[in-house]
Motif scaffolding. Structure first.
Motif, PDB file in Angstrom:
ATOM      1  N   UNK A 160       0.819  -1.203   0.000  1.00 65.32           N
ATOM      2  CA  UNK A 160       0.000   0.000   0.000  1.00 65.32           C
ATOM      3  C   UNK A 160       0.858   1.260   0.000  1.00 65.32           C
ATOM      4  N   UNK A 161       2.133   1.133   0.390  1.00 68.63           N
ATOM      5  CA  UNK A 161       3.044   2.278   0.421  1.00 68.63           C
ATOM      6  C   UNK A 161       3.895   2.372  -0.839  1.00 68.63           C
ATOM      7  N   UNK A 162       3.743   1.419  -1.763  1.00 69.46           N
ATOM      8  CA  UNK A 162       4.540   1.412  -2.994  1.00 69.46           C
ATOM      9  C   UNK A 162       4.395   2.715  -3.802  1.00 69.46           C
ATOM     10  N   UNK A 163       3.187   3.261  -3.949  1.00 75.05           N
ATOM     11  CA  UNK A 163       3.077   4.500  -4.734  1.00 75.05           C
ATOM     12  C   UNK A 163       3.875   5.662  -4.152  1.00 75.05           C
ATOM     13  N   UNK A 164       4.210   5.613  -2.878  1.00 70.72           N
ATOM     14  CA  UNK A 164       4.959   6.694  -2.228  1.00 70.72           C
ATOM     15  C   UNK A 164       6.458   6.412  -2.238  1.00 70.72           C
ATOM     16  N   UNK A 165       6.851   5.180  -1.841  1.00 73.37           N
ATOM     17  CA  UNK A 165       8.268   4.858  -1.672  1.00 73.37           C
ATOM     18  C   UNK A 165       8.874   4.127  -2.872  1.00 73.37           C
ATOM     19  N   UNK A 174      12.742  -0.669   6.779  1.00 70.01           N
ATOM     20  CA  UNK A 174      12.211  -0.677   8.143  1.00 70.01           C
ATOM     21  C   UNK A 174      10.743  -0.269   8.150  1.00 70.01           C
ATOM     22  N   UNK A 175      10.386   0.691   7.292  1.00 69.23           N
ATOM     23  CA  UNK A 175       8.990   1.122   7.207  1.00 69.23           C
ATOM     24  C   UNK A 175       8.116  -0.012   6.683  1.00 69.23           C
ATOM     25  N   UNK A 176       8.604  -0.704   5.650  1.00 71.60           N
ATOM     26  CA  UNK A 176       7.857  -1.836   5.098  1.00 71.60           C
ATOM     27  C   UNK A 176       7.685  -2.966   6.093  1.00 71.60           C
ATOM     28  N   UNK A 177       8.756  -3.275   6.814  1.00 70.82           N
ATOM     29  CA  UNK A 177       8.677  -4.321   7.839  1.00 70.82           C
ATOM     30  C   UNK A 177       7.680  -3.948   8.922  1.00 70.82           C
ATOM     31  N   UNK A 178       7.720  -2.682   9.348  1.00 72.96           N
ATOM     32  CA  UNK A 178       6.788  -2.220  10.379  1.00 72.96           C
ATOM     33  C   UNK A 178       5.349  -2.333   9.897  1.00 72.96           C
ATOM     34  N   UNK A 179       5.111  -1.983   8.628  1.00 80.05           N
ATOM     35  CA  UNK A 179       3.756  -2.076   8.072  1.00 80.05           C
ATOM     36  C   UNK A 179       3.244  -3.508   8.125  1.00 80.05           C
ATOM     37  N   UNK A 180       4.075  -4.470   7.716  1.00 82.09           N
ATOM     38  CA  UNK A 180       3.673  -5.877   7.730  1.00 82.09           C
ATOM     39  C   UNK A 180       3.458  -6.386   9.151  1.00 82.09           C
ATOM     40  N   UNK A 467      -2.707   4.849   9.590  1.00 78.40           N
ATOM     41  CA  UNK A 467      -1.737   5.695   8.883  1.00 78.40           C
ATOM     42  C   UNK A 467      -1.329   5.028   7.567  1.00 78.40           C
ATOM     43  N   UNK A 468      -1.206   3.692   7.607  1.00 80.20           N
ATOM     44  CA  UNK A 468      -0.867   2.928   6.406  1.00 80.20           C
ATOM     45  C   UNK A 468      -1.941   3.078   5.327  1.00 80.20           C
ATOM     46  N   UNK A 469      -3.210   3.201   5.737  1.00 88.07           N
ATOM     47  CA  UNK A 469      -4.307   3.279   4.775  1.00 88.07           C
ATOM     48  C   UNK A 469      -4.542   4.684   4.229  1.00 88.07           C
ATOM     49  N   UNK A 470      -4.014   5.698   4.897  1.00 85.39           N
ATOM     50  CA  UNK A 470      -4.276   7.077   4.483  1.00 85.39           C
ATOM     51  C   UNK A 470      -3.845   7.374   3.045  1.00 85.39           C
ATOM     52  N   UNK A 471      -2.640   6.967   2.589  1.00 89.87           N
ATOM     53  CA  UNK A 471      -2.232   7.328   1.222  1.00 89.87           C
ATOM     54  C   UNK A 471      -3.131   6.763   0.126  1.00 89.87           C
ATOM     55  N   UNK A 472      -3.898   5.720   0.430  1.00 91.78           N
ATOM     56  CA  UNK A 472      -4.750   5.142  -0.613  1.00 91.78           C
ATOM     57  C   UNK A 472      -5.826   6.120  -1.072  1.00 91.78           C
ATOM     58  N   UNK A 473      -6.144   7.128  -0.252  1.00 92.62           N
ATOM     59  CA  UNK A 473      -7.180   8.085  -0.625  1.00 92.62           C
ATOM     60  C   UNK A 473      -6.797   8.879  -1.876  1.00 92.62           C
ATOM     61  N   UNK A 474      -5.502   9.154  -2.065  1.00 93.55           N
ATOM     62  CA  UNK A 474      -5.095   9.856  -3.283  1.00 93.55           C
ATOM     63  C   UNK A 474      -4.331   8.948  -4.261  1.00 93.55           C
ATOM     64  N   UNK A 475      -3.783   7.833  -3.755  1.00 88.89           N
ATOM     65  CA  UNK A 475      -3.060   6.930  -4.658  1.00 88.89           C
ATOM     66  C   UNK A 475      -4.014   6.091  -5.513  1.00 88.89           C
ATOM     67  N   UNK A 476      -5.140   5.674  -4.948  1.00 87.32           N
ATOM     68  CA  UNK A 476      -6.080   4.844  -5.702  1.00 87.32           C
ATOM     69  C   UNK A 476      -6.617   5.569  -6.936  1.00 87.32           C
TER      70      UNK A 476
END
Length: 501
Positions: A160-165, A174-180, A467-476
């Motif tokens: 879900x963070x791919x469009x940003x990072x 570390x961010x990806x590991x934390x998300x999982x 927080x992980x789901x927030x970027x989907x509002x503009x990435x989707x």
């Protein structure tokens, strides 16, 4: 290893001092509710309306998952979607929440006791309706399916963070590991709570109907039986076990609902559904954004929002797996509209029957609810119906199958997250199903308060997940536009503009 280690540490601390763990969980829950409650309300309402915009825009025809035709029929597909959230509240919350709101007026509709049946159902519909379902599988599923099936990256929550990072989110991030980790931990917490809780409920139902001793041993045996069914289902995979169990589950639930609708207070149930829906839609924004009475809000709306947010990443993985070949319009309508309407009608049937008898004979259901909790309310409702024992057995069977489908679905999604693909090894799926059951049984030996603490802990883990789901509002929307260009669904001049940029 990290998420499993955190889980084991949590269990060991609970064994060492369940009171201390409960106090910490409750304190963190209050902080999470106070600080993030308003944000969660805005997140869910934004997610719902952006999804509707995409569904009914020119991007609605975009096909997801690099597949022209869906693998599952519409009924099988919607059945698998339905059991995800209904499993948590399908019987016990459906019976008790309308009754709670009927007995004590939600603050939005005035203080004190009241007899406003429509308001009671409207409040229940808001908690288990459009916003709750939409966060489980609309915008985030669009992002996840694009990242996995179009870009070829592993099927993990960090996607879900791919469009940003970009790609680096998958490479020792570390961010990806934390998300999982937070996604897995939230899922485990959210699954263990209902498993342990519903084990207690089913044991109560067996005691009420058949005189089986309502003991800890019986509750543990119930959980073991449920998990064995879930393990077998998980072992056979999505295409056989999960889809079959989901289909029979929904089919039997429909059969039971029709029987109650015909034999029970038919007109009252229909009036409750129509009237409750009217009040809900009329006060949609007021109810969704209500910020008064912090205590009530934390116990009800914010608790549910945290619970559903915590579940969301794993259900996003699961819905992504079963939705290949569907369009954005089909996905949003099925998850955000069709599933909530079915859910709310089920609440009207179960809860409406209870409110009808309570209204006719005060105390017939509320006394049992106050004394014995949600399982007692279900049995009190079936006691009012003709063929009460058979209806009691029917609701008991629905509960059992719902719990089994929850365990097998979550076992699959955790295994998929760990391996990063949508076909995790069989032993890993079975392992997680058994872990869920074994841990739930162990927790029951600590005491019922520990089950409640673990169930509440999902609200705490919902903080990083939200927080992980927030970027989907503009990435989707951006991804929907990209796929529309790739599939030739929007004008060529837009493609030329993109090339110029």
């Amino acid at each position: 290893m990290i998420s499993g280690g955190m889980l084991i540490l949590f269990i060991l601390l609970s064994l060492w001092s369940s009171d201390a763990v409960g106090d910490v969980v409750n304190t963190l829950f209050v902080y999470a509710s106070d600080i993030f409650g308003a944000y969660w309300q805005l997140l869910l309402i934004g997610n719902f309306f952006i999804g509707l915009f995409l569904a009914f825009s020119k991007y609605g025809k975009v096909k997801l998952g690099n597949q022209d035709q869906p693998k599952y029929s519409y009924f099988k597909w919607v059945s698998m979607i339905l059991v995800t959230l209904l499993a948590s509240g399908g019987v016990f919350w459906a019976a008790s929440e309308p009754m709670y709101h009927y007995m004590t007026n939600p603050p939005l509709f005035g203080g004190g006791d009241f007899q406003n049946i429509n308001a009671a159902f409207a409040q229940s519909f808001m908690h288990w309706g459009f916003l709750a379902w939409a966060i489980l599988g609309t915008l985030a599923v669009i992002v996840m399916m694009y990242v996995h099936y179009s870009k070829g990256f592993p099927l993990k929550p960090r996607g879900l963070l791919y469009p940003i990072f970009g790609e680096k989110i998958y490479h020792k991030s570390a961010v990806g590991t934390a998300a999982d980790v937070f996604a897995i931990f939230a899922t485990v917490a959210g699954t263990l709570g209902p498993l342990g809780f519903l084990g207690l409920q089913i044991a109560y139902g067996m005691s009420h109907l058949f005189g089986v001793p309502n003991t800890l041993t019986v509750s543990i045996l119930v959980i073991i039986g449920l998990v064995l069914v879930a393990a077998i289902s998980a072992a056979t995979g999505v295409d056989r076990g999960i889809v079959t169990l989901s289909r029979y589950n929904v089919g039997f639930t429909i059969f039971l609902a029709v029987l109650v609708l015909i034999i029970g207070p038919t007109a009252f149930i229909i009036d409750a559904f129509v009237g409750g829906t009217g009040v809900h839609l009329q006060n949609f924004f007021t109810m969704s954004l209500f910020r008064g009475d912090e205590g009530w809000l934390s116990s009800w709306t914010i608790f549910f929002w945290g619970w559903f947010l915590g579940y969301a990443p794993m259900l996003i993985v699961f819905i992504s797996r079963i939705s290949r070949g569907r369009t954005i319009r089909e996905l949003v309508i099925a998850v955000s509209i069709v599933a909530p309407i079915i859910n709310n009608f089920w609440f009207s049937i179960v809860g409406g029957t209870g409110v009808f008898f309570e209204n006719k004979h005060p105390g017939s259901v509320s006394d049992s609810l106050n004394e014995g909790g949600m399982p007692a309310a279900v049995m009190a409702i079936t006691d009012q119906l003709p063929l009460s024992v058979w209806f009691g057995v029917g609701f008991l069977l629905v509960s059992i199958i719902f719990v089994a489908t929850t365990a097998d679905t979550m076992a699959y999604t955790v295994a998929a997250t760990i391996t990063g693909n949508d076909h995790p090894k069989r032993w890993l799926r079975v392992f997680w199903a058994l872990i869920f059951g074994g841990t739930s049984a162990a927790i029951l030996t600590i005491g019922e308060d520990s089950v409640a603490s673990i169930q509440n802990s999902i609200v705490i883990t919902a903080v990083p997940v939200s927080i992980l789901l927030l970027p989907t509002l503009w990435c989707a929307p951006r991804i929907a536009r990209t796929m529309a260009l790739e599939q030739g669904l929007i004008w060529q001049r837009e493609l030329l503009k993109k090339v110029d940029k």
